[in-house]
Design a protein around this motif. Structure first.
Motif, PDB file in Angstrom:
ATOM      1  N   ALA A 138      73.432   4.814  51.619  1.00  0.00           N
ATOM      2  CA  ALA A 138      74.036   5.357  52.829  1.00  0.00           C
ATOM      3  C   ALA A 138      75.442   5.873  52.535  1.00  0.00           C
ATOM      4  O   ALA A 138      76.080   5.474  51.570  1.00  0.00           O
ATOM      5  N   ALA A 139      75.913   6.748  53.409  1.00  0.00           N
ATOM      6  CA  ALA A 139      77.283   7.251  53.360  1.00  0.00           C
ATOM      7  C   ALA A 139      78.056   6.602  54.510  1.00  0.00           C
ATOM      8  O   ALA A 139      77.502   6.389  55.588  1.00  0.00           O
ATOM      9  N   TYR A 140      79.325   6.293  54.267  1.00  0.00           N
ATOM     10  CA  TYR A 140      80.153   5.646  55.276  1.00  0.00           C
ATOM     11  C   TYR A 140      81.444   6.420  55.478  1.00  0.00           C
ATOM     12  O   TYR A 140      82.093   6.818  54.523  1.00  0.00           O
ATOM     13  N   VAL A 141      81.796   6.599  56.752  1.00  0.00           N
ATOM     14  CA  VAL A 141      83.072   7.189  57.140  1.00  0.00           C
ATOM     15  C   VAL A 141      83.833   6.088  57.860  1.00  0.00           C
ATOM     16  O   VAL A 141      83.401   5.610  58.914  1.00  0.00           O
ATOM     17  N   THR A 142      84.945   5.639  57.281  1.00  0.00           N
ATOM     18  CA  THR A 142      85.733   4.566  57.866  1.00  0.00           C
ATOM     19  C   THR A 142      87.060   5.129  58.338  1.00  0.00           C
ATOM     20  O   THR A 142      87.818   5.703  57.552  1.00  0.00           O
ATOM     21  N   VAL A 143      87.344   4.960  59.629  1.00  0.00           N
ATOM     22  CA  VAL A 143      88.599   5.448  60.201  1.00  0.00           C
ATOM     23  C   VAL A 143      89.615   4.314  60.164  1.00  0.00           C
ATOM     24  O   VAL A 143      89.408   3.262  60.765  1.00  0.00           O
ATOM     25  N   ARG A 144      90.683   4.546  59.423  1.00  0.00           N
ATOM     26  CA  ARG A 144      91.777   3.574  59.347  1.00  0.00           C
ATOM     27  C   ARG A 144      92.938   4.114  60.166  1.00  0.00           C
ATOM     28  O   ARG A 144      92.869   5.216  60.705  1.00  0.00           O
TER      29      ARG A 144
ATOM     30  N   ASP B  24      95.734   5.301  59.256  1.00  0.00           N
ATOM     31  CA  ASP B  24      96.466   6.422  58.676  1.00  0.00           C
ATOM     32  C   ASP B  24      95.602   7.419  57.916  1.00  0.00           C
ATOM     33  O   ASP B  24      96.092   8.468  57.487  1.00  0.00           O
ATOM     34  N   VAL B  25      94.315   7.132  57.739  1.00  0.00           N
ATOM     35  CA  VAL B  25      93.474   7.972  56.893  1.00  0.00           C
ATOM     36  C   VAL B  25      91.998   7.742  57.222  1.00  0.00           C
ATOM     37  O   VAL B  25      91.634   6.718  57.788  1.00  0.00           O
ATOM     38  N   VAL B  26      91.174   8.713  56.855  1.00  0.00           N
ATOM     39  CA  VAL B  26      89.726   8.591  56.977  1.00  0.00           C
ATOM     40  C   VAL B  26      89.167   8.440  55.565  1.00  0.00           C
ATOM     41  O   VAL B  26      89.474   9.247  54.684  1.00  0.00           O
ATOM     42  N   VAL B  27      88.379   7.397  55.349  1.00  0.00           N
ATOM     43  CA  VAL B  27      87.809   7.102  54.038  1.00  0.00           C
ATOM     44  C   VAL B  27      86.343   7.519  54.030  1.00  0.00           C
ATOM     45  O   VAL B  27      85.586   7.147  54.930  1.00  0.00           O
ATOM     46  N   LEU B  28      85.943   8.264  53.002  1.00  0.00           N
ATOM     47  CA  LEU B  28      84.564   8.718  52.854  1.00  0.00           C
ATOM     48  C   LEU B  28      83.976   8.063  51.612  1.00  0.00           C
ATOM     49  O   LEU B  28      84.420   8.321  50.490  1.00  0.00           O
ATOM     50  N   GLU B  29      83.000   7.194  51.829  1.00  0.00           N
ATOM     51  CA  GLU B  29      82.321   6.513  50.724  1.00  0.00           C
ATOM     52  C   GLU B  29      80.882   6.994  50.724  1.00  0.00           C
ATOM     53  O   GLU B  29      80.109   6.662  51.621  1.00  0.00           O
ATOM     54  N   THR B  30      80.547   7.830  49.734  1.00  0.00           N
ATOM     55  CA  THR B  30      79.247   8.491  49.732  1.00  0.00           C
ATOM     56  C   THR B  30      78.608   8.427  48.353  1.00  0.00           C
ATOM     57  O   THR B  30      79.307   8.312  47.347  1.00  0.00           O
TER      58      THR B  30
END
Length: 88
Positions: free
Chosen positions: A4-10, A12-18
């Protein structure tokens, strides 16, 4: 089964783990200006200002994709959301 791909909203930043996808990387580079690759963590980050674009790109390229924002996880394919319990 594909990862799966994950978009994590922090804050100060958006993290894309794909998983790796050449077409994803190409489009991310074409459509975002703030993207940064972290080779140690193997993640992309983009500024919050590009959150919508990042989500759209992830949704387009991955069959299983999730948005994690605070305590809520949203399936980017179905739009189904569920709240996660906070562990201390």
């Amino acid at each position: 089964m594909a990862r799966a791909a994950y978009v994590t909203v922090r804050t100060d930043v958006v993290v894309l783990e794909t998983p790796f996808s050449e077409s994803f990387v190409t489009e991310l580079k074409e459509k975002t200006t703030t993207r940064k690759w972290d080779p140690d963590l193997k993640i992309w980050t983009v500024d919050l200002s590009e959150k919508r674009a990042a989500i759209a790109i992830v949704r387009k390229h991955f069959g299983r994709a999730y948005l994690l924002e605070g305590a809520v996880t949203t399936d980017l394919r179905t739009g189904e959301s569920r709240e996660q319990a906070t562990l201390f």
